[in-house]
Design an enzyme around this catalytic site. Structure first.
Site, mmCIF file in Angstrom:
data_model
loop_
_atom_site.group_PDB
_atom_site.id
_atom_site.type_symbol
_atom_site.label_atom_id
_atom_site.label_comp_id
_atom_site.label_asym_id
_atom_site.label_seq_id
_atom_site.Cartn_x
_atom_site.Cartn_y
_atom_site.Cartn_z
ATOM 1 N N GLN A 59 -13.628 5.017 2.852
ATOM 2 C CA GLN A 59 -13.785 3.609 3.157
ATOM 3 C C GLN A 59 -15.270 3.278 3.270
ATOM 4 O O GLN A 59 -16.068 4.063 2.764
ATOM 5 C CB GLN A 59 -13.016 3.297 4.429
ATOM 6 C CG GLN A 59 -11.504 3.609 4.230
ATOM 7 C CD GLN A 59 -10.610 3.113 5.352
ATOM 8 O OE1 GLN A 59 -11.043 2.411 6.253
ATOM 9 N NE2 GLN A 59 -9.325 3.489 5.310
ATOM 10 N N GLU A 114 -8.332 3.642 -3.784
ATOM 11 C CA GLU A 114 -8.735 4.567 -2.703
ATOM 12 C C GLU A 114 -9.188 5.858 -3.361
ATOM 13 O O GLU A 114 -8.389 6.513 -4.043
ATOM 14 C CB GLU A 114 -7.589 4.860 -1.736
ATOM 15 C CG GLU A 114 -7.309 3.732 -0.772
ATOM 16 C CD GLU A 114 -6.311 4.101 0.319
ATOM 17 O OE1 GLU A 114 -6.305 5.263 0.774
ATOM 18 O OE2 GLU A 114 -5.537 3.211 0.701
ATOM 19 N N ASN A 161 0.834 -1.200 0.000
ATOM 20 C CA ASN A 161 0.000 0.000 0.000
ATOM 21 C C ASN A 161 0.867 1.248 0.000
ATOM 22 O O ASN A 161 1.778 1.370 0.832
ATOM 23 C CB ASN A 161 -0.884 0.018 1.258
ATOM 24 C CG ASN A 161 -1.710 1.288 1.357
ATOM 25 O OD1 ASN A 161 -2.620 1.525 0.574
ATOM 26 N ND2 ASN A 161 -1.376 2.136 2.341
ATOM 27 N N GLU A 162 0.581 2.169 -0.898
ATOM 28 C CA GLU A 162 1.210 3.503 -0.936
ATOM 29 C C GLU A 162 2.696 3.469 -0.583
ATOM 30 O O GLU A 162 3.167 4.210 0.289
ATOM 31 C CB GLU A 162 0.454 4.465 0.005
ATOM 32 C CG GLU A 162 -0.966 4.712 -0.453
ATOM 33 C CD GLU A 162 -1.693 5.837 0.280
ATOM 34 O OE1 GLU A 162 -1.212 6.299 1.333
ATOM 35 O OE2 GLU A 162 -2.759 6.249 -0.202
HETATM 36 O O1 AHR Z 1 -7.929 5.614 3.786
HETATM 37 C C1 AHR Z 1 -7.140 6.209 4.764
HETATM 38 C C2 AHR Z 1 -5.653 6.125 4.442
HETATM 39 O O2 AHR Z 1 -5.391 6.923 3.325
HETATM 40 C C3 AHR Z 1 -5.136 4.770 4.064
HETATM 41 O O3 AHR Z 1 -4.764 4.010 5.167
HETATM 42 C C4 AHR Z 1 -3.914 5.110 3.251
HETATM 43 O O4 AHR Z 1 -3.638 4.130 2.289
HETATM 44 C C5 AHR Z 1 -4.235 6.456 2.654
HETATM 45 O O5 AHR Z 1 -3.204 7.352 2.819
#
Ligand code: AHR
Length: 494
Positions: free
Chosen positions: A347, A292, A172-173
């Protein structure tokens, strides 16, 4: 009244909608899991501790796939902590969000919950503090039928049948300095490539998402994608995009134009994928996973007691104008249906989410509605949709069309989604060519005189859509539709 038009034609296909474009995301963060989807002892919970009222709202949206367990959380996650007898699971310091993770809710609990929500799981592996070894073991645990160490451990832990998780995120990221185990593009590209190889040796049927940039504003954007794809092109199927927007300056016309930026982001990533593909003389196409996306700015870093369990974090309360931007973001994703195959609204519950819960009940935020409408009526084939409308300029954009719109052929009719960004009502002439005559139109609208109005536990229906009486199509004039100022619209031709 200002005039506008929408034109589309049967067979002018952009692409088939992959239903995973209506996906979402549950991270071990704030009250998404604990107090969100899971709250043992609550009157609304079932024998597994799943909140039934929350589950009903998730089912109402019809969420096809849910990314799990993070997010920033996954970059410090030991998946082994989250399986086996609950009483043996370790409490851990969770460094991404400065809390304690009890691991009371883990992999099996999530897979069982997702099944009840009619959703598939999109699983992320930890490429921050861990690597290929933990990732391959997790694939063996989840997807191998049996007679090996990890698959038998899963069976011992109560899941005889494999979870058969098809879609996996390679970290992730990883471009973000805030990420545990943040890497350069070369470091990440090599690790993602080698991890993908061993994961696929165990289960060749899985699909893999490599990390793209954490946003178009990242200084390494573009170069990151090109370098990562150099290493992963033959092993990954998708590259990820993440983007959040906010109305920080309280400039609504500018805020509602942010999807011009999102559109550019998507087009640039497609170009980068195809550039690397061309250099490699590859026949393969890399598609996009916008895993996201949302509005996020009302909350951020609110104080909580360090290392507390599931404090409220990132609990944005969404207003009417946020719902308009979310509608426009959904239109933007659909406009790229040929290449954007997965997208996750970030989310799902309590944390920057369409669904909120408290011990007393659960309710729909404003953004719930465009998301639910798109998931319900946005499946089928996206049609090239030409639109003319008045334009406006803002601080950051010029020639912003007041009307943002897309048409989807659902098989049994056409759905047109439209956002009027402007402050004036529009009379929109709809020309849909190539189909047998449509007989009737339904028009659902969401708008409000107060763009800052929100829903809450005590006023859950302050903002909600309404549907006009069904209209029979007798003549040309019935295809002229009034679109209120600053509104979200779902127009169905049947
Ligand atoms: O969705 C909240 C956060 O935003 C996630 O954990 C991260 O991947 C992003 O920076």
């Amino acid at each position: 009244m200002k005039e506008a038009s929408i034109k589309t034609e049967k067979g002018f296909v952009v692409g088939e909608v992959d239903k995973r474009v209506f996906g979402s995301f549950i991270e071990h963060l704030g009250r998404a899991v604990y107090g969100g989807i899971y709250e043992p002892g609550n009157n609304n919970s079932d024998e597994d501790g799943y909140r039934k009222d929350v589950l009903d709202l998730v089912r109402e949206i019809d969420v096809p796939i849910i990314r799990y367990p993070g997010g920033n959380f996954v970059s410090g996650f030991n998946w082994e902590d989250s399986v086996g007898p609950v009483e043996n699971r370790p409490r851990r310091l969770e460094l991404a969000w400065n809390v304690t993770e009890t691991n009371e809710f883990g992999l099996h609990e999530f897979c069982k919950w997702a099944k009840q929500a009619n959703s598939d799981v999109m699983m992320a592996v930890n490429l921050g503090t861990r690597g290929a070894d933990a990732a391959r073991n997790l694939v063996e645990y989840c997807n191998h039928p049996g007679n090996t160490y990890y698959s038998d451990l899963r069976r011992k832990n109560g899941a005889e049948a494999p979870f058969k998780i098809k879609t996996w995120c390679l970290g992730n990221e990883m471009d973000g300095p805030w990420q545990m185990g943040n890497k350069t593009a070369v470091e990440y590209g090599r690790l993602a490539c080698e991890t993908a190889k061993v994961m696929r040796m165990i289960d060749p049927s899985i699909e893999l998402v490599a990390c793209g940039s954490s946003g178009i504003g990242m200084p390494t954007f573009g170069a990151w994608e090109a370098e990562v794809l150099e290493h992963t092109y033959d092993h990954a199927d998708y590259i990820s995009l993440h983007q959040y927007y906010g109305n920080h300056d309280n400039d609504t016309p500018n805020f509602l134009a942010r999807t011009l930026d999102m559109d550019k982001f998507i087009s640039s990533v497609i170009s980068t994928c195809d550039y690397v593909g061309a250099k490699k003389r590859s026949k393969k196409k890399i598609n996009l996973s916008f895993d996201e996306w949302n509005v996020w700015y009302h909350s951020n870093g609110e104080p909580h007691t360090p290392w507390s369990e599931a404090p409220a974090q990132l609990e944005d309360i969404y207003n009417m104008e946020d719902a308009l931007l979310v509608g426009s973001m959904l239109i933007t994703l659909l406009r790229h249906a040929d290449r954007v195959k997965i997208a996750c609204l970030a989310q799902l519950v309590n944390v920057i989410a369409p669904i909120m819960s408290s011990p007393e009940g659960a309710w729909r935020q404003t953004i719930f509605y465009p998301y639910m409408h798109a998931s319900k009526y946005g499946r089928g084939t996206v049609l090239q949709t030409l639109s003319e409308s008045p334009k406006y300029d803002t601080k950051d954009y010029t020639d912003v069309p007041s009307l943002d719109t897309i048409a989807v052929d659902n098989g049994d009719g056409i759905t047109v989604f439209a956002v009027n960004r402007g402050e004036e009502e529009l009379l929109v002439k709809c020309e849909i060519g190539g189909y047998d005559k449509f007989e009737k139109i339904t028009h659902t609208i969401m708008t409000d005189g107060d763009m800052k109005a929100c829903n809450s536990l005590t006023e859950p229906d302050r903002i909600k859509p309404y549907t006009l009486p069904e209209k029979r199509i007798e003549g040309e004039d019935d295809l002229k539709i009034k679109i209120p100022p600053r509104s979200w619209n779902v127009i169905r031709f049947m």
